[in-house]
Design a protein around this motif. Structure first.
Motif: not given
Length: 505
Positions: A268-295
């Motif tokens: 993690e060399f960026n002071p204001f952004k994560y370089n590492s990315f968990p599986v859970h965050a990827a799942k949230l991305s898909e859930r977020q766009t699906a929730a927006l589509s439903r809304d």
């Protein structure tokens, strides 16, 4: 083949074979992920720690001072825990979590990982909420914040739960917490607006959060409805592969394969952004766009889409993080006329790398513009088809198919073959991401200048990171268009917005 199998209908045999292929594919994915996790190094503490953020209900009960107090306690606790857990080999200058690193946010002039507000010099003429993206921090919209503050707006920029601490914070966060943070910020912005308009600006995932809040406010009168919605690189759609992210994390159910919970594990060399990315965050991305589509579909059925405030969206025509065309196909094309506008940034058809652009990249802008008349204005910033290679703002007014070109004074730098998802909210002078950083804006590193060459496998970061555009030469056009949105226009001293970027009638 046995007689019993031959007697089965063809479609049943086909489904059976498809199911077998999918089973083999899933087994292969899980096997590769398990092997990679088992043979990889142990997870560092910034990936194993999962700070406990306030839940959605708790955030809804907070006011802004109590939110900031809770945030302060959280950040102090995380910093102290990390200091105890860092191994000697992790106490290096390249690690932002080592307290003596020049990249540690506490060593910089301001820790932009924190929620912040900015007050105008005089009475407020309105307020704005700024919602940052996934893995980001409030830093990503600070230039927009300064712009609004200089024009008399009170700025409210919350840190989204799970961000600004350690990447492990993204392993136990929820969509509800993000929406609650947006509601809190909107309440604070309304209180500080001086009776003027309330705008919301969302970047990437923050754009999806902003849209979902706005749609909810159409149905719930107790929510603050924004008067304007501005979207930057909006996350309206993500790759279908995001749906498979959960499978990639299956091996992590066993402690020996804990590494499989992460799609990217980086220093993690960026002071204001994560370089590492968990599986859970990827799942949230898909859930977020699906929730927006439903809304959106729920609002369509309720007949309330025409009540949406004007939406102004900025999008690079090439975007490796989100589906670039989704802002048009899944959002704007579905809305009734309402003063909405889409401003697109084309690839550089005159760059040094132009002969190496793929055919798809050279023609991608046509997907957005060469179609039937749309009920919103479309502006393409491009140097395609111009005799001298200079940039123009090519504009299709709502309801028309004829375009007009207006010259843009800003050239497309020859070293940039395109913009990117992450580049749009940063000017070239940004101290961290700019390709011409302002020395007075020191942020620990000049990542935007790392256009380096050498042999593969000799640096600690992916070369993809070093070639991806991280700042936007056309950022002044974004501010010009926002100035016109505020009714300032050419009255600003020394600033003359392009006529092509005037608000839609």
């Amino acid at each position: 083949m046995s007689d019993s199998l031959r007697k089965r209908p063809f479609w049943l045999r086909l489904l059976r074979r498809i199911g077998l292929i999918l089973l083999i594919l899933v087994a292969a994915i899980v096997g590769v992920r398990a092997w990679d996790a088992f043979t990889g190094p142990p997870l560092p503490p910034w990936l194993t720690m999962a700070p406990e953020e306030p839940g959605a209900a708790a955030i809804d009960s907070m006011d802004w001072p109590s939110w900031q107090a809770a945030e302060d306690r959280l950040l102090r606790t995380v910093s102290a825990d990390l200091e105890r857990k860092l191994l000697p080999g992790e106490r290096i200058a390249q690690n932002r979590f080592w307290t003596e690193s020049p990249l540690n946010p506490a060593q910089l002039a301001r820790n932009w990982n924190r929620s912040f507000t900015l007050a105008p010099e005089g009475p407020a003429r309105g307020s704005v909420v700024l919602l940052h993206g996934l893995t980001d921090s409030p830093y990503s919209l600070r230039h927009v914040a300064f712009f609004y503050q200089a024009r008399g707006f009170h700025v409210v920029a919350p840190r989204m739960p799970g961000h600004g601490t350690v990447p492990g914070g993204l392993t136990n966060v929820s969509l509800d917490q993000w929406q609650a943070a947006a509601r809190l910020a909107m309440r604070e912005a309304k209180a500080r607006s001086g009776g003027g308009p309330v705008h919301v600006v969302g970047y990437s995932n923050g754009a999806a959060v902003a849209l979902r809040h706005t749609l909810a406010a159409l149905e719930k009168p107790d929510l603050i409805r924004p008067d304007r919605v501005i979207l930057i690189s909006p996350m309206i759609g993500v790759s279908p592969a995001a749906r498979l992210a959960g499978i990639a994390g299956w091996p992590a159910l066993l402690p020996a394969f804990a590494n499989a919970a992460w799609l990217d594990r980086m220093l993690e060399f960026n002071p204001f952004k994560y370089n590492s990315f968990p599986v859970h965050a990827a799942k949230l991305s898909e859930r977020q766009t699906a929730a927006l589509s439903r809304d959106l579909e729920a609002a369509r059925r309720a007949g309330t889409l025409d009540q949406l405030p004007p939406i102004l969206a900025f999008q690079s025509v090439v975007d490796a993080t989100v589906i670039a065309g989704a802002v048009q196909e899944r959002l704007l094309d579905r809305l009734p006329a309402g003063g909405h506008e889409l401003i697109l940034f084309d690839v550089n058809h005159q760059s040094l790398a132009a002969p190496l652009l793929t055919r798809a990249a050279r023609a991608v802008a046509a997907r957005f513009t060469l179609a039937a008349a749309r009920p919103y204005r479309t502006v393409l910033i491009t140097n395609n088809g111009t005799a001298d290679g200079k940039v123009v703002a090519r504009t299709w007014e709502a309801g028309t198919t004829d375009a007009t070109d207006v010259p843009v004074a800003i050239p497309y730098p020859s070293h940039l073959f395109s913009l990117s998802h992450v580049a749009l909210p940063f000017p070239p002078g940004d101290g961290l991401y700019g390709f011409a950083p302002d020395p007075a804006d020191h942020q620990g590193a000049e990542l935007g200048r790392l256009l380096v060459q050498g042999e593969r496998g000799t640096i600690i970061v992916s070369q993809d990171i070093l070639t991806r555009a991280s700042s936007n030469p056309f950022f002044p056009l974004i501010l010009d268009r926002l100035a016109l949105e505020l009714g300032d226009g050419a009255e600003l001293a020394g600033e003359t917005p392009s006529p092509a970027l005037e608000p839609a009638p």
